[in-house]
Structure formats: structure tokens, C-alpha cells
Design a protein around this motif. Structure first.
Motif, PDB file in Angstrom:
ATOM      1  N   ALA A  72      -2.039   4.548   3.525  1.00  0.00           N
ATOM      2  CA  ALA A  72      -3.283   3.929   3.074  1.00  0.00           C
ATOM      3  C   ALA A  72      -3.531   2.599   3.781  1.00  0.00           C
ATOM      4  N   ASN A  73      -4.806   2.223   3.835  1.00  0.00           N
ATOM      5  CA  ASN A  73      -5.245   0.930   4.364  1.00  0.00           C
ATOM      6  C   ASN A  73      -4.919   0.740   5.841  1.00  0.00           C
ATOM      7  N   SER A  83       0.837  -1.192   0.000  1.00  0.00           N
ATOM      8  CA  SER A  83       0.000   0.000   0.000  1.00  0.00           C
ATOM      9  C   SER A  83       0.876   1.248   0.000  1.00  0.00           C
ATOM     10  N   VAL A 109      -3.639  11.756   3.905  1.00  0.00           N
ATOM     11  CA  VAL A 109      -3.585  11.382   5.319  1.00  0.00           C
ATOM     12  C   VAL A 109      -3.176  12.581   6.167  1.00  0.00           C
ATOM     13  N   SER A 151      -1.349   9.717  -1.474  1.00  0.00           N
ATOM     14  CA  SER A 151      -1.820   9.057  -0.257  1.00  0.00           C
ATOM     15  C   SER A 151      -1.348   9.763   1.017  1.00  0.00           C
ATOM     16  N   CYS A 209      -9.214   9.475   5.875  1.00  0.00           N
ATOM     17  CA  CYS A 209      -9.007   8.032   5.851  1.00  0.00           C
ATOM     18  C   CYS A 209      -8.784   7.640   4.394  1.00  0.00           C
ATOM     19  N   VAL A 210      -7.725   6.887   4.134  1.00  0.00           N
ATOM     20  CA  VAL A 210      -7.329   6.594   2.757  1.00  0.00           C
ATOM     21  C   VAL A 210      -7.205   5.087   2.549  1.00  0.00           C
ATOM     22  N   TYR A 211      -7.770   4.634   1.444  1.00  0.00           N
ATOM     23  CA  TYR A 211      -7.713   3.213   1.088  1.00  0.00           C
ATOM     24  C   TYR A 211      -7.267   3.080  -0.362  1.00  0.00           C
ATOM     25  N   ALA A 212      -6.527   2.006  -0.649  1.00  0.00           N
ATOM     26  CA  ALA A 212      -6.046   1.752  -2.005  1.00  0.00           C
ATOM     27  C   ALA A 212      -6.078   0.257  -2.262  1.00  0.00           C
ATOM     28  N   LEU A 248      -8.420   5.232  -3.529  1.00  0.00           N
ATOM     29  CA  LEU A 248      -7.520   5.575  -4.625  1.00  0.00           C
ATOM     30  C   LEU A 248      -7.596   4.512  -5.717  1.00  0.00           C
TER      31      LEU A 248
END
Length: 315
Positions: free
Chosen positions: A60-61, A56, A96, A92, A101-104, A76
Motif C-alpha cells: 500500500a501507499n 502501511s 496489489v 493489501s 493501486c492500493v492506499y491505506a 482501505l
């Protein structure tokens, strides 16, 4: 300077062998720390390391509860030939650091056990995005997500929004140089020229990259998708550079004007911006536009302009 271009055209990762190793999901909240921003060259070199094949991007995640200020987690979406790691090395951690909150995730792989993704049929990739969004909503208990994508990653979500129920789950789609109306022969020639030196990899991609054919201007896929360019209730922001050498002409990135659409040409804001398709996700001017879109969302926002170059950006 040539190596990053060869391996990141359309966001391509340099990795063509080895097994994917995912990062262990952390437990930090969204605003627990400040992450360093990473330049494109560093992100590219790191993406070639075997332990980063499926890693990641920074920040992220992680386990995260959206804040009242930023209630929508950001998902993303990488571009063709990309991985989530080498696509979002700057985006990313920037998100943050701004409290999101970030997800990929990686999707659309047709060459197993490589670092090359987003080459499969776009409709099938959109189904993978649908599953990712459902997973993120279940984890965060948010009502909707925001999507941030680069190249194909800024266009493919529109299929999810239009055809797979995504309109009810997406607040905003921010696209960096998205291939909304595809590319003309110029972009294809640039792609083939830069991949030609890779020999066998190029031959394999020619029979395993359905997404490449679907992104040609005038393809039946794009004709169907663009019959309904946008969906009510979803906001669309397109951030593009006039020096895009892959999405050609660069205006093919833009969506038809409407109350829920904002099209941004970076050089109209910052004449000294020289970013291209490869460096736009590592362009501080573009990243400021992204943060504004996801936050205050002012259509008259003006970034603090910096000089940005092709290939390596400035972040």
C-alpha cells in the motif's frame, strides 16, 4: 490463540505506547512484483513492533498509476481499535498482486502516540476519509476510488458517501463484516470481556471511544445514517460470516436489497468456512469475493472454498 483475540477484537492493535513511524512511499507501479500473503498471526506480531506502529500494509501507499483494467485505486479503511497495518496484512498484498493501486491510512485516533485508531466520532473520521480520497485522486488522476473496509471501516464510508460528497467519488464500497446496523448487547459483552484484562487501557477507551457508542444497535447515529442506506450510482458489497461474534446478530452487517447491493454470507458459499469477525479479513474465501466484486463483479461468483478457522484465518 488468546492473545490475538484480546488485541484484535473490533480490529484492535496490541500497541498502546510509542511513536508512529510511517513507511517511506515507494515508487513501484501496481503490478511490478508479487507480494507474499501474510497470515493473521504474523501480521499481529509484526504490528506490535515499534517501527510498524504507523506502517502501511504490504504494497500500500506506493506511487502507482491505475491500469485500464483496474481504473479505480482502492482505499482501505480499518475497523475500530485497528491500524491499517494489522487490519490489511492479507488484503493489501492480495489486491496489489491482482493489479490494483492500493492506499491505506489511519484515522480517528483519540489516544495519541498509540497504535489504536478509529475510536473517534464517526462523522469526524469520515471527514478524514474524505481528505484521504481527495489526496489519492489527486495523486493518481483517477475519476473515482473503490473503498474496502472492515468492521467500522465498512460502515463509516457510508457517512462520507451520503453526507460529505463521496457519492461522486466512490465507485464501490466492499465491507468485510461491517457494522451497518450496529451490534446488540452480545457484541458489546464480547468486546468488554476481551478488553477487560487490559485494565487501564479499557478505562481510557471507555471515555475516548465515541465510535463504540455510535455503533450500538439503535444509536441515534445509526438511525440517521440508515435513513438513507445507499446512494444511487455507488455499488455496495457486504461480505459477512454467520459466526461473527462482534456484529451481532450477523445480519446487522447487511444492507437492504437493491439493484446496487450484494449481500454475501460466506457459509452459503462455503459451508466449511468458520471465520469470525477477527479472521474474516484473513479468509481466502472472503478475499476471492472481494477480488470478484472489484473486477468481474459477477453476482453468481463462487469462490474455491477452503476451510477457514476463527481468529487466525487461513491466508
Amino acid at each position: 490463540m488468546r492473545i490475538p483475540r484480546l488485541n484484535r477484537i473490533f480490529g484492535m492493535s496490541a500497541v498502546v505506547t510509542g511513536a508512529a513511524i510511517a513507511l517511506v512511499i515507494g515508487t513501484l507501479p501496481a503490478q511490478a512484483s508479487t507480494l507474499p500473503l501474510q497470515g493473521e498471526a504474523s501480521a499481529f506480531l509484526n504490528s506490535t513492533l515499534v517501527w510498524n506502529y504507523g506502517a502501511s500494509p504490504a504494497g500500500a501507499n506506493q506511487r502507482c498509476t491505475p491500469s485500464a483494467a483496474h481504473p479505480y485505486p482502492v482505499v482501505l479503511v480499518e475497523g475500530t481499535f485497528a491500524s491499517m497495518y494489522n487490519s490489511f496484512g492479507a488484503i493489501s498484498p492480495d489486491l496489489v498482486n491482482n493489479g490494483y493501486c492500493v492506499y491505506a491510512f489511519n484515522y480517528g485516533q483519540t489516544l495519541p502516540f498509540t497504535g489504536i485508531y478509529a475510536t473517534g466520532a464517526i462523522a469526524a473520521s469520515a471527514a478524514q476519509l474524505s481528505a484521504e480520497v481527495s489526496n489519492v485522486l489527486a495523486q493518481t488522476h483517477a475519476a473515482k476510488v473503490d473503498l474496502v473496509g472492515w468492521s467500522q471501516g465498512g460502515m463509516m464510508p457510508r457517512y462520507y458517501i451520503n453526507n460529505l460528497g463521496g457519492a461522486a467519488k466512490v465507485n464501490m464500497l466492499v465491507g468485510f463484516a461491517p457494522s451497518n446496523y450496529g451490534t446488540t448487547l452480545d457484541g458489546v459483552v464480547n468486546l468488554v470481556s476481551d478488553l477487560g484484562i487490559l485494565g487501564l487501557t479499557t478505562a481510557l477507551l471507555s471515555v475516548t471511544c465515541t465510535a463504540c457508542a455510535e455503533q450500538i444497535q439503535g444509536s441515534s447515529f445509526l438511525a440517521s445514517l440508515n435513513a438513507t442506506p445507499t446512494a444511487p450510482g455507488v455499488k455496495y458489497v457486504v461480505i459477512e460470516t454467520a459466526d461473527d461474534e462482534v456484529v451481532t446478530p450477523y445480519t446487522n452487517a447487511f444492507l437492504p436489497a437493491g439493484p446496487n447491493v450484494q449481500n454475501i454470507t460466506l457459509q452459503s458459499q462455503c459451508p466449511q468456512d468458520g471465520s469470525d469477525h477477527l479472521s474474516i479479513p484473513y479468509d481466502s474465501n472472503a478475499l476471492q469475493d472481494m477480488v470478484n466484486a472489484l473486477g468481474a463483479d459477477s453476482p453468481t461468483f463462487q469462490p474455491a472454498c477452503a476451510a477457514v478457522g476463527a481468529i487466525i484465518g487461513n491466508v
